[in-house]
Write a protein that holds these residues in place. Structure first.
Motif, PDB file in Angstrom:
ATOM      1  N   ARG A   7      11.693 -35.674   9.429  1.00 52.20           N
ATOM      2  CA  ARG A   7      10.525 -35.647   8.589  1.00 52.20           C
ATOM      3  C   ARG A   7      10.898 -36.239   7.082  1.00 52.20           C
ATOM      4  O   ARG A   7      10.257 -36.744   6.432  1.00 52.20           O
ATOM      5  CB  ARG A   7      10.082 -34.459   8.659  1.00 52.20           C
ATOM      6  CG  ARG A   7       8.983 -34.110   9.731  1.00 52.20           C
ATOM      7  CD  ARG A   7       8.402 -33.098   9.970  1.00 52.20           C
ATOM      8  NE  ARG A   7       7.313 -32.524   8.660  1.00 52.20           N
ATOM      9  CZ  ARG A   7       6.100 -32.640   8.800  1.00 52.20           C
ATOM     10  NH1 ARG A   7       5.565 -33.185   9.784  1.00 52.20           N
ATOM     11  NH2 ARG A   7       5.661 -32.326   7.720  1.00 52.20           N
ATOM     12  N   THR A  11       9.596 -39.046   4.774  1.00 52.91           N
ATOM     13  CA  THR A  11       8.695 -38.924   3.568  1.00 52.91           C
ATOM     14  C   THR A  11       9.738 -39.767   2.362  1.00 52.91           C
ATOM     15  O   THR A  11       8.751 -40.001   1.380  1.00 52.91           O
ATOM     16  CB  THR A  11       8.695 -37.400   3.254  1.00 52.91           C
ATOM     17  OG1 THR A  11       7.937 -36.874   4.539  1.00 52.91           O
ATOM     18  CG2 THR A  11       8.034 -36.776   2.070  1.00 52.91           C
ATOM     19  N   GLU A  51      -1.245 -36.368   7.581  1.00 54.60           N
ATOM     20  CA  GLU A  51      -0.228 -35.618   7.683  1.00 54.60           C
ATOM     21  C   GLU A  51       0.992 -36.195   6.956  1.00 54.60           C
ATOM     22  O   GLU A  51       1.662 -35.279   6.193  1.00 54.60           O
ATOM     23  CB  GLU A  51       0.207 -35.613   9.173  1.00 54.60           C
ATOM     24  CG  GLU A  51      -0.728 -34.399   9.900  1.00 54.60           C
ATOM     25  CD  GLU A  51       0.045 -34.126  11.151  1.00 54.60           C
ATOM     26  OE1 GLU A  51       1.437 -34.156  11.524  1.00 54.60           O
ATOM     27  OE2 GLU A  51      -0.636 -33.201  11.858  1.00 54.60           O
ATOM     28  N   GLU A  55       2.583 -34.317   3.623  1.00 54.38           N
ATOM     29  CA  GLU A  55       4.221 -33.977   3.187  1.00 54.38           C
ATOM     30  C   GLU A  55       4.595 -34.682   1.811  1.00 54.38           C
ATOM     31  O   GLU A  55       5.629 -34.104   1.290  1.00 54.38           O
ATOM     32  CB  GLU A  55       4.868 -34.515   4.425  1.00 54.38           C
ATOM     33  CG  GLU A  55       6.552 -34.150   4.553  1.00 54.38           C
ATOM     34  CD  GLU A  55       6.697 -32.559   4.549  1.00 54.38           C
ATOM     35  OE1 GLU A  55       7.495 -32.293   3.807  1.00 54.38           O
ATOM     36  OE2 GLU A  55       5.798 -31.845   4.910  1.00 54.38           O
ATOM     37  N   THR A  58       3.490 -32.727  -1.018  1.00 52.49           N
ATOM     38  CA  THR A  58       4.284 -31.577  -0.955  1.00 52.49           C
ATOM     39  C   THR A  58       5.827 -31.876  -1.570  1.00 52.49           C
ATOM     40  O   THR A  58       6.145 -30.853  -2.296  1.00 52.49           O
ATOM     41  CB  THR A  58       4.492 -30.775   0.464  1.00 52.49           C
ATOM     42  OG1 THR A  58       3.234 -30.549   0.942  1.00 52.49           O
ATOM     43  CG2 THR A  58       5.264 -29.341   0.479  1.00 52.49           C
ATOM     44  N   GLU A  59       6.381 -32.961  -1.076  1.00 49.68           N
ATOM     45  CA  GLU A  59       7.617 -33.150  -1.723  1.00 49.68           C
ATOM     46  C   GLU A  59       7.380 -33.759  -3.157  1.00 49.68           C
ATOM     47  O   GLU A  59       8.382 -33.230  -3.908  1.00 49.68           O
ATOM     48  CB  GLU A  59       8.275 -34.543  -0.895  1.00 49.68           C
ATOM     49  CG  GLU A  59       9.430 -35.072  -1.517  1.00 49.68           C
ATOM     50  CD  GLU A  59      10.820 -34.045  -1.445  1.00 49.68           C
ATOM     51  OE1 GLU A  59      11.719 -33.988  -1.923  1.00 49.68           O
ATOM     52  OE2 GLU A  59      10.482 -32.855  -0.467  1.00 49.68           O
ATOM     53  N   THR A 107       2.228 -28.455   2.655  1.00 48.47           N
ATOM     54  CA  THR A 107       2.665 -28.051   4.139  1.00 48.47           C
ATOM     55  C   THR A 107       3.454 -26.958   4.173  1.00 48.47           C
ATOM     56  O   THR A 107       4.211 -26.632   5.463  1.00 48.47           O
ATOM     57  CB  THR A 107       3.437 -29.471   4.799  1.00 48.47           C
ATOM     58  OG1 THR A 107       4.570 -29.796   4.004  1.00 48.47           O
ATOM     59  CG2 THR A 107       2.505 -30.693   4.737  1.00 48.47           C
ATOM     60  N   ASP A 108       3.797 -26.383   3.007  1.00 46.47           N
ATOM     61  CA  ASP A 108       4.884 -25.277   2.820  1.00 46.47           C
ATOM     62  C   ASP A 108       4.220 -24.389   1.914  1.00 46.47           C
ATOM     63  O   ASP A 108       3.347 -24.804   1.021  1.00 46.47           O
ATOM     64  CB  ASP A 108       6.249 -25.317   3.027  1.00 46.47           C
ATOM     65  CG  ASP A 108       6.668 -26.263   1.575  1.00 46.47           C
ATOM     66  OD1 ASP A 108       5.931 -26.054   0.771  1.00 46.47           O
ATOM     67  OD2 ASP A 108       7.704 -26.828   1.690  1.00 46.47           O
TER      68      ASP A 108
END
Length: 216
Positions: A7, A11, A51, A55, A58-59, A107-108
Motif C-alpha cells: 500500500r 500510494t 480507496e 490513502e 491520509t499520507e 484511513t487511520d
C-alpha cells in the motif's frame, strides 16, 4: 518475477504521478504501468480509486503533521493561522492537491493527536468544545476551497492558465468595471488574497464562536 508492491509503495507512486498527470489522469492502470505490474495486482491493496484517494489524502496529512504544531504557548489565532498556512503550502505542492485532499476519509487515526491539541488550545482560549470544533472546521473548509480555486488558476505548480489573463478578461467584460476589478482581486496576488480572507474568517470566528452563549 513480479515486482513486490504494498500500500505504501502504491500510494507514494500515486502522489508522485499526481504532479505529472493530475487527478483526472491518475488511474490505477497508469500507476500499475509505473510500477511495472498488471493492474489487477493493485486491487489486492485498493478496491477502487476512491480507496486510493483516501490513502493519498491520509499520507499527505502524515507528511504535513510535523510542521503543523504551533509554538509553545501559542494562542488560538496563532495556532489556527499557522496550521492553515502549513496545509495550504503542502497542498499547493501537489497538482490538484486540494481536490485529492478534500472530500476524502482518512484511513487511520493519525489526525487525532494534532486535532486534539488544536481543540485544547481553543478551549483554553475561551471557546466551548463545540465552538472550537466549528472554528477549526470553518477555517479548514475556507482553506480547501481557496486552494481549489488557486489550483484552477495554476493547474500545474508554477504555470498560470491563460484563461485567467486579466487583460483578456477585462476586454470580455467590457462595461462592467467593478466585475473587472473583482477579477484582479480574485486572481491577482493569490498569497495576499488568502491572507485577507483568512483574517476575515478568523474575525468572524472570534465574533460569533468565541465564548458563544448556550454552548457547553
Amino acid at each position: 518475477m513480479a515486482n513486490r508492491i504494498d500500500r505504501a509503495l502504491v500510494t507514494d507512486t500515486a502522489l508522485r504521478l499526481l504532479n505529472e498527470v493530475g487527478l483526472e489522469g491518475l488511474t490505477l492502470r497508469r500507476i500499475a504501468k509505473e510500477l511495472d505490474v498488471q493492474a489487477p495486482a493493485l486491487y489486492w491493496h485498493f478496491k477502487n480509486k476512491q480507496e486510493l484517494l483516501d490513502e493519498m489524502a491520509t499520507e499527505m496529512f502524515r507528511r504535513m503533521t510535523p510542521d503543523l504544531m504551533p509554538a509553545e504557548g501559542a494562542g488560538w489565532q496563532e495556532a489556527m493561522a499557522h496550521a492553515t498556512r502549513v496545509v495550504r503550502r503542502a497542498l499547493l505542492g501537489y497538482r490538484d492537491g486540494a481536490k485529492v485532499f478534500s472530500g476524502t476519509r482518512f484511513t487511520d487515526a493519525s489526525y487525532a493527536t494534532p486535532l486534539e491539541e488544536f481543540l485544547r488550545i481553543s478551549v483554553e482560549s475561551g471557546f466551548s468544545p463545540r465552538g472550537a470544533a466549528r472554528a477549526w472546521f470553518t477555517v479548514n473548509t475556507y482553506t480547501m476551497g481557496y486552494v481549489i480555486e488557486e489550483q484552477s488558476v495554476h493547474p500545474v505548480p508554477g504555470e498560470r492558465d491563460p484563461a485567467y489573463d486579466q487583460n483578456t478578461r477585462g476586454e470580455r467584460l467590457g462595461g462592467s468595471p467593478l466585475a473587472i476589478e473583482a477579477g484582479n482581486e480574485f486572481f491577482g496576488d493569490l498569497d495576499a488574497g488568502y491572507e485577507a480572507g483568512l483574517r476575515a474568517v478568523m474575525a468572524g470566528i472570534e465574533a460569533t464562536l468565541l465564548k458563544e452563549p448556550g454552548h457547553h
